[in-house]
Write a protein that holds these residues in place. Sequence first.
Motif, short mmCIF file in Angstrom:
data_model
loop_
_atom_site.label_atom_id
_atom_site.label_comp_id
_atom_site.label_asym_id
_atom_site.label_seq_id
_atom_site.Cartn_x
_atom_site.Cartn_y
_atom_site.Cartn_z
N ARG A 158 32.62 -60.38 22.97
CA ARG A 158 33.49 -59.30 23.20
C ARG A 158 34.48 -59.80 22.82
O ARG A 158 34.93 -60.35 22.42
N VAL A 163 31.07 -37.50 44.62
CA VAL A 163 30.16 -39.44 45.20
C VAL A 163 31.28 -40.48 44.33
O VAL A 163 32.04 -39.99 43.58
N TRP A 184 45.88 -49.08 29.96
CA TRP A 184 43.82 -48.78 28.33
C TRP A 184 44.46 -49.00 27.32
O TRP A 184 43.85 -49.64 26.15
N ASN A 218 30.31 -47.89 37.04
CA ASN A 218 30.55 -48.07 35.58
C ASN A 218 28.89 -47.56 34.87
O ASN A 218 29.16 -46.75 33.81
N PHE A 243 31.79 -44.10 29.26
CA PHE A 243 32.63 -44.88 28.92
C PHE A 243 32.42 -46.30 28.18
O PHE A 243 31.55 -46.37 28.31
N ASP A 273 31.11 -52.65 29.63
CA ASP A 273 30.56 -53.79 29.31
C ASP A 273 28.83 -53.98 30.12
O ASP A 273 28.23 -54.54 29.07
N GLY A 316 45.29 -48.55 37.83
CA GLY A 316 43.77 -50.21 38.33
C GLY A 316 44.25 -51.28 37.25
O GLY A 316 43.92 -52.03 37.17
N SER A 329 31.77 -50.23 41.59
CA SER A 329 30.39 -50.95 41.57
C SER A 329 29.74 -51.10 39.87
O SER A 329 30.19 -50.29 39.18
N VAL A 348 32.16 -45.22 45.25
CA VAL A 348 31.75 -45.68 45.92
C VAL A 348 33.66 -46.87 46.03
O VAL A 348 34.60 -46.28 46.88
N GLY A 349 33.43 -46.55 44.95
CA GLY A 349 35.55 -47.92 44.68
C GLY A 349 36.51 -46.75 43.75
O GLY A 349 37.78 -47.28 44.46
N ASN A 350 36.02 -45.91 43.87
CA ASN A 350 36.91 -44.89 43.07
C ASN A 350 37.49 -45.08 41.45
O ASN A 350 39.08 -44.63 41.27
N THR A 351 37.43 -46.77 41.25
CA THR A 351 37.72 -46.88 40.58
C THR A 351 37.93 -45.91 39.22
O THR A 351 38.66 -46.68 38.05
N GLY A 352 36.91 -45.27 39.22
CA GLY A 352 36.83 -44.89 37.65
C GLY A 352 38.04 -43.87 37.98
O GLY A 352 38.81 -43.19 36.44
N LEU A 391 22.11 -43.08 41.42
CA LEU A 391 21.63 -44.25 40.31
C LEU A 391 21.95 -45.14 41.87
O LEU A 391 22.29 -45.49 42.83
#
Length: 1283
Positions: free
Chosen positions: A417, A244, A1181, A337, A346, A349, A52, A333, A246-250, A389
């Motif tokens: 930041r 579980v 990263w 996050n 993680f 922010d 990503g 999502s 949602v966006g699978n960006t993790g 959550l």
Amino acid sequence: MEQSESTVNNSLVFAVNGKRFEVSTIHPSTTLLEFLRSHTPFKGAKLSCGEGGCGACVVLLSKYNPVLDQVDDFTVSSCLTLLCSINGCSITTTEGLGNTKDGFHPIHERFSGFHASQCGFCTPGMCMSLFSALVNAEKILRPEPPLGFSKLKVSEAGKGLLQEISAAVLGIAPLLMPVKVLQQMLIWRIWGLIPFGERFLKNETRSTLLLDSSRYSWYNPVTIEQLRSLLGFVEDGNGTRVKVVVGNTGMGYYKEVENYDKYIDLRYIPELSVIRRDNTGISIGAAVTISKAIEALKECNQSGFHTEEDMVYKKIADHMEKVASGFIQNSASLGGNLVMAQRNHFPSDIATVLLAVGSTVNIITGLKSEELTLEEFLRRPELDSKSILISIKIPDWDRIMGISSGTKMNLLFETYRAAPRPLGNALPYLNAALMAKVSRCTTSNGIIVSNCRFAFGAYGTKHPMRATKVEEFLTGKVLSVGVLCEAVKLLKGIVVPDDGTSSPAYRSSLAVSFLFEFFSHLLEANAESPDGCMNGYSTLLSPAKQLDHGKIPTLPSSAKQGVELNRQYHPVGDPIEKSGAAIQASGEAVYVDDIPSPTNCLHGAFIYSTKPFAQYIAFVVADTQKHADMAANLAVVDYDMENLEPPILSVEEAVRKSSFFEVPSILKPKQVGDFSKGMAEADHKILSAEIKLGSQYYFYMETQTALAVPDEDNCIVVYSAIQCPEYAHGAIARCLGIPEHNVRVITRRVGGGFGGKAIRAMPVATACALAAYKLHRPVRIYMNHKTDMIIAGGRHPMKVTYSVGFKSDGKITALHLDILINAGIAVDVSPVMPQHMLGALKNYDWGALSFDIKLCKTNHSSKSAMRAPGEAQAIFISEAVIEHIASTLSVDVDSVRIKNLHTFNSLIFFFEGSAGEPFEYTLPSIWDKLATSSSFKERTEKIKQFNMCNKWRKRGISRVPIVHEVSLRPTPGKVSILSDGSVAVEVGGIELGQGLWTKVKQMAAFALSSIQCDGMGDFLEKVRVIQSDTLSLIQGGLTAGSTTSESTCEAIRLCCNMLVERLIPIKEKLQEQMGSVKWSTLILQAQSQAVNLSASSYYVPDFSSMRYLNYGAAVSEVEVNLLTGETTILQSDIIYDCGQSLNPAVDLGQIEGAFVQGIGFFMLEEYTTNADGLVVTKGTWTYKIPTVDTIPKQFNVEIMNSGQHKKRVLSSKASGEPPLLLAVSVHCATRAAIREARQQLLRWTGLNKSDSTFQLEVPATMPVVKKLCGLDNVENYLQSLLS
Ligand SMILES: Cc1cc2nc3c(=O)[nH]c(=O)nc-3n(C[C@H](O)[C@H](O)[C@H](O)COP(=O)(O)OP(=O)(O)OC[C@H]3O[C@@H](n4cnc5c(N)ncnc54)[C@H](O)[C@@H]3O)c2cc1C
Ligand code: FES
């Protein structure tokens, strides 16, 4: 468990570029990108980082929104999006916009027409980002633009492209292009928006969204009840692994290798998807995407700030915009996050910001529902897999801050930041959100803090934390410098990173900076009142005022490109469009991994040593690339280290053990002059000063790749992305034990090389060939990014010790260098390093120059050539010496540079044989011209003023010259004229994005046009450069060193001249008969007369002129933020001598791209290893290349046309590498700004001495710069106010 039949779709249905796909079975872990690339003809979306972080895989996703009865269109990273999650959606890839057959889309045309594609690997992703920006701009309620214009604003387009980190390495043209293109684009109304999505989505997917869970192991619960029962599954104890999602960006961060059996998609449960706002605050469902959350938070204050709440929402939204990039925000999502922050620690922010504003969360565990403060949620033991959550609530501030209505108070709120990239897509070193209620003190003249909440995160603790002690200390206090001093002391004791966190002191100092910045406008506005209180209350009257920091724009604001065209050799010298750019944009250009897999193809992956030998130790093959990578990951390697000498992990250790590689005498550079004599003449000496330089990774977007296909009779064909197919050819033959005529290596184009696909690509091609040969099956590899980064080697790190003698007026009399180069475990091309270094080190007249260069053999991965190998380090060394001399003499650095610029005589003395004619020495005129065009002197004065007036921002400016020696190598070429008059050209050089094919086309057209037939106006169209094939054209050699384009052009000119010579007699005869002669007639006639219409040549440069010098100069101005260490490049001006450019558009792209890659080396990119010598920066990263927000805000590049150079190819000069060196100007300007900061710090600390000598490391990252400016500069400043 089972979903209701009425809503279940039996199959996974979606559309790609208007084509309906129905997938009856697929593993739920399959990503959209895997599917696109292996099950559809659309290869436009590319795999690069797979996490990503780069944008190469971006596609447009269109989805029907039943609530609003509209189609939502947004970009996503297809490398993280799971296929099952796009059920009912429509995907558009760049092929969907247009193509060669049906016509290109205007976006494709603009990308190619504006020279915005180099290697082209990232271009499809950029096209889709831009397309999405255009599509969505059309939906915004804005006044209708004039006919033919789009609603898109240039700033929005720039933002769209911001996510594309790839662009930076591949040239500035792609980066600045959007600004130019968008200005152009405004003149046409976008056509073909969502060519397919609308119809498909409305007709087919309106009612059926859910998948048949049993078939796909993919569950879409639509109620909390269904979810609860599904979660029961998790504790079945039957070994089923459930995820579980949602966006699978993790996955981009954690890259779990584990495969889950079942997935539960949370996006269809209303409670998790709604956003509600009332007078108690705003509640956001956990599955709401970051983009939607931003939209909702911003919606609150579309027409300016009405309330303090609105101001806070706006600032939260602004902060969220810096989380990842747009295409991640669109699917990531808020809940995902926060769960990653809670469960996996993680460095979020969002958690920090929401913590500061007193958010609460709703979670369910089994039948239990709970409402917790975010603080409680973060602190409790890690969430188990059955807890969900549900929603997050950002409350009404007055309640949080305990303020009753009617009280006359002001709310201060700010988020911060500090990250390597200001606009995001970079995790921060520290983030913070600070909130305070303040009012005017009734008894004193000051400001009283009634309440405050301070949260700090991402600094190396499990969770973000509140600085409760500081909050308690400040509450009820009247703000004063003394109070702030105490608060700072307390904070430093709280924000302490856990052991093992990088740059811990820097991170703590950032917390202090942010607290100070938060209150500083009160301190600055009205200065202090007589009673010592801070009384800048007037700045608080409008919440909007708090936003106005007078910051520099974060995106590039202007660029000028100057060229002097030369029509003498038309079409050579024209800025023609890059060959293949349009098909690169439309995704039709074929890279190695785009070649469809032959039947029975296997996929390979390397297992590498994790002990300090960083070598390949095995190659595994499997049925898919995913399986091969998994197998390589799972392999357990036993190392027997007994009786082994400890590894050599430093050049010092290599010297102790005399571990060196030999440099053949032919490659040893010569000493210049008499060092002892020079030292004897010196008035001052600096002895044994030390410099260290780190490595740099190539960061090509296409990782190492090859495909080997066994052929008849023990032959093998290998498709390889390589800069030296000829070398791989020989290596494969030797490895397989077969004659070289049994091997064929084919290279069409390479998705970026920068030296990393030269020698380093050989084992990749050879391993595939070996496996294919042994297994009698095709074998391919597309190396994953992590392995690539670990194995690549990169630029040579080195340690340099110098002694220099100089006169009191700054004239240098002698320089000696001891250079220890870390070459790693294998020799590679390291023996060329000394010569390369000297070719750039001699850019000044050092009087005498002596050196001792050792190539140290260490146990690090083998280092290889990287763009400007040795030269990039050399320019740094030479500027470090100059700066050292200037600071020793306390004189202006520019004057020392001027004093030591070469005269033509000294140039000849230093560059015996390559200095050329006196008129060719253009550096002095470039130097002066640049001073004028960049207003160097005026700006230097302005900067002095600026620095006097600003405490926390200091500016620096620097002008540097380069002299860069390059050398030509022998190169083959072949030109064939086919019966229809079209021309096929074969070249030894490889197209890496540097525009070699384009220049070659121009040269072929120019040389063949000399025959002067009728109708040769569009002759360029007739010429095609074809892929390199090592059996068709031998002795191709290595594409490197900036000169392959020109030597290849010369080889082609020789071929064309031969052909012209053969054709002239026929043409003359025809002319006599017919008057005018058409090219096609001539060729037909030549065919009938059995003329050989194919010619090959091998261009061998003349020894006396094969080496020559390139000149250029750059002025850069930077601004350093003394609170964070951030460096902003305000302006860079370059003048570069290209001789007579073969193609100014291509050369500009090369100059800008090289400069930006140089910025990466000097300022940003840390390619580091751990104590065991293993690379630790192994992904997007941690490895940060420049992006649109880190390049110069104003970037002016001028190509100087320096006229006739008889000994050069049509008077042209190289452009690929030398301009990289000019980026040292940014580093030098940063040093100048830091020098100002240090002088100020000395004044604050009461030490009235000068401190101008200091080392600024490479890269000059934020922690490095801040350390030199003073990690405790805030404390020192406050103390100075007190004393
Ligand atoms: C390239 C990149 C850069 C990023 N940069 C930043 C950054 O600068 N700052 C920052 O704060 N974040 C950053 N992120 C993190 C990003 O915000 C998260 O990846 C994203 O929000 C996770 O949401 P998701 O829907 O994709 O979660 P998923 O990947 O679907 O899930 C993540 C985890 O949370 C679990 N989960 C998800 N939702 C719930 C729920 N409601 N209840 C229980 N468990 C749940 C999943 O099971 C999984 O374990 C970045 C991410 C990427 C990929
Ligand atoms: S490959 Fe998907 S973002 Fe890099």
